[in-house]
Design an enzyme around this catalytic site. Structure first.
Site, short mmCIF file in Angstrom:
data_model
loop_
_atom_site.label_atom_id
_atom_site.label_comp_id
_atom_site.label_asym_id
_atom_site.label_seq_id
_atom_site.Cartn_x
_atom_site.Cartn_y
_atom_site.Cartn_z
N ASP A 40 16.93 -35.31 -12.58
CA ASP A 40 15.50 -35.09 -12.31
C ASP A 40 14.70 -35.24 -13.61
OD1 ASP A 40 13.14 -34.41 -11.02
OD2 ASP A 40 13.50 -32.25 -11.21
N LEU A 41 14.48 -36.50 -14.02
CA LEU A 41 13.75 -36.76 -15.27
C LEU A 41 12.32 -37.22 -15.02
CD1 LEU A 41 16.55 -38.46 -17.41
CD2 LEU A 41 15.88 -36.05 -17.29
N LYS A 42 11.96 -37.45 -13.78
CA LYS A 42 10.56 -37.75 -13.40
C LYS A 42 9.95 -38.84 -14.28
CE LYS A 42 9.62 -33.07 -11.64
NZ LYS A 42 10.86 -32.37 -12.05
N LYS A 89 21.43 -30.27 -9.82
CA LYS A 89 20.24 -30.93 -10.36
C LYS A 89 20.14 -30.64 -11.85
CE LYS A 89 16.00 -29.34 -10.54
NZ LYS A 89 15.30 -29.76 -11.78
N THR A 147 5.43 -28.43 -6.97
CA THR A 147 5.26 -27.23 -6.16
C THR A 147 4.58 -26.09 -6.91
OG1 THR A 147 7.54 -26.60 -6.69
CG2 THR A 147 7.16 -27.73 -4.60
N ARG A 199 16.52 -20.49 -9.46
CA ARG A 199 16.54 -19.08 -9.83
C ARG A 199 17.10 -18.14 -8.77
NH1 ARG A 199 10.54 -19.32 -12.31
NH2 ARG A 199 10.55 -21.16 -10.94
N ARG A 236 12.50 -20.55 -1.58
CA ARG A 236 12.82 -19.15 -1.83
C ARG A 236 13.38 -18.52 -0.55
NH1 ARG A 236 12.41 -20.77 -6.18
NH2 ARG A 236 11.19 -20.03 -7.95
N ASP A 265 5.86 -44.09 -16.60
CA ASP A 265 5.44 -44.92 -17.73
C ASP A 265 5.12 -46.30 -17.18
OD1 ASP A 265 5.18 -46.00 -20.42
OD2 ASP A 265 6.44 -44.33 -21.07
N ILE A 266 4.89 -47.27 -18.04
CA ILE A 266 4.63 -48.61 -17.56
C ILE A 266 5.89 -49.14 -16.88
CG2 ILE A 266 2.87 -49.04 -19.33
CD1 ILE A 266 4.94 -50.76 -20.80
N PRO A 267 5.76 -50.07 -15.93
CA PRO A 267 6.92 -50.52 -15.15
C PRO A 267 8.11 -50.97 -15.99
CG PRO A 267 4.91 -51.31 -14.13
CD PRO A 267 4.50 -50.67 -15.42
N THR A 318 9.04 -50.13 -19.02
CA THR A 318 9.70 -49.01 -19.69
C THR A 318 10.53 -48.19 -18.71
OG1 THR A 318 7.99 -48.87 -21.39
CG2 THR A 318 9.29 -46.88 -21.00
N GLN A 372 5.92 -20.65 -8.46
CA GLN A 372 5.74 -21.60 -7.37
C GLN A 372 4.56 -21.18 -6.48
OE1 GLN A 372 7.56 -24.29 -7.41
NE2 GLN A 372 9.00 -23.60 -8.96
#
Length: 224
Positions: free
Chosen positions: A59-61, A32, A115, A205, A175, A64-66, A68, A184
């Site tokens: 994983d850039l999440k 990831k 999380t 981690r 974990r 924004d508007i559709p 973009t 978390q």
């Protein structure tokens, strides 16, 4: 996927990141790459990791508007990610456009609730109900939008799996028994998440900061 573990490779220097991945790649199913890695290394870093031959979860999440988000989704085709994230709170139209713009074979999953948040954080943001309620609402919206699945904590994945039988569920914040929780708040063990229906287990981690990352990755793999 034979090994559902994706290593969260949020390391600021490219060579240590590659060295870590080389040590553990036999015991994980993918990698990831999140905002920290992407902002630090850009296209060069993406290609460096891609050359190591593991599936990439980007994983850039996007949120924004559709239009973009659709453009951003098209722009990352070059990296050939296996999984990409958008925020479910971006709404139905945004998620629909994100899926339509994704490359063939790329799974688009919606982040429901981080999380690192709990019920008190929701209340302060003006969102009513429990984390479970919030995740279920957004999971239903993501399914309506035609996405492949969602990102949720291990505390919700079992219930979501019951409601969305063929969904693809990414569970972070895991974990192993005996590990510190850190920042978390809603955590379970990798084995518990897998048993409850998780498709991908994101672990950072507990592997990357272990004294022996290879042994840590092998020990987690052995529990699955």
């Amino acid at each position: 996927m034979t090994n559902p573990v994706f290593l969260a490779l949020d390391i600021p220097q490219i060579e240590p990141a590659k060295a870590l991945l080389e040590k553990v790649k036999a015991h994980i199913g993918g990698v990831k790459l999140g905002l920290e890695f992407f902002c630090a290394h850009g296209s060069h870093g993406m290609h460096e990791i891609a050359h190591m031959g593991l599936p990439i979860f980007l994983d850039l999440k996007f949120h924004d508007i559709p239009n973009t988000v659709a453009g951003a989704m098209q722009a990352i085709h070059v990296y050939e990610p296996a999984i990409v994230t958008v925020h479910a709170s971006g709404g139905l139209a945004m998620m629909e456009d994100a899926k339509a713009a994704a490359a063939e074979g790329c799974k688009v999953v919606a982040v429901t609730m981080l999380t690192s948040l709990d019920e008190s954080d929701l209340a302060r943001a003006g969102v009513g109900g429990t984390p479970h309620d919030h995740v279920m609402r957004l999971a239903d919206l993501a399914q309506e939008a035609g996405l492949d699945g969602i990102v949720c904590s291990g505390q919700e994945v079992g219930e979501v799996h019951k409601r969305w039988k063929d969904g693809y569920f990414v569970v972070p914040g895991l974990r192993p028994s005996g590990n510190t929780v850190g920042d978390q708040k809603r955590v379970v063990t990798p084995r518990k998440a897998r048993d409850d229906g998780a498709s991908v287990l994101v672990i950072g981690r507990p592997i990357s900061r272990a004294d022996d990352p290879q042994a840590a990755a092998r020990a987690i793999e052995a529990t699955l």
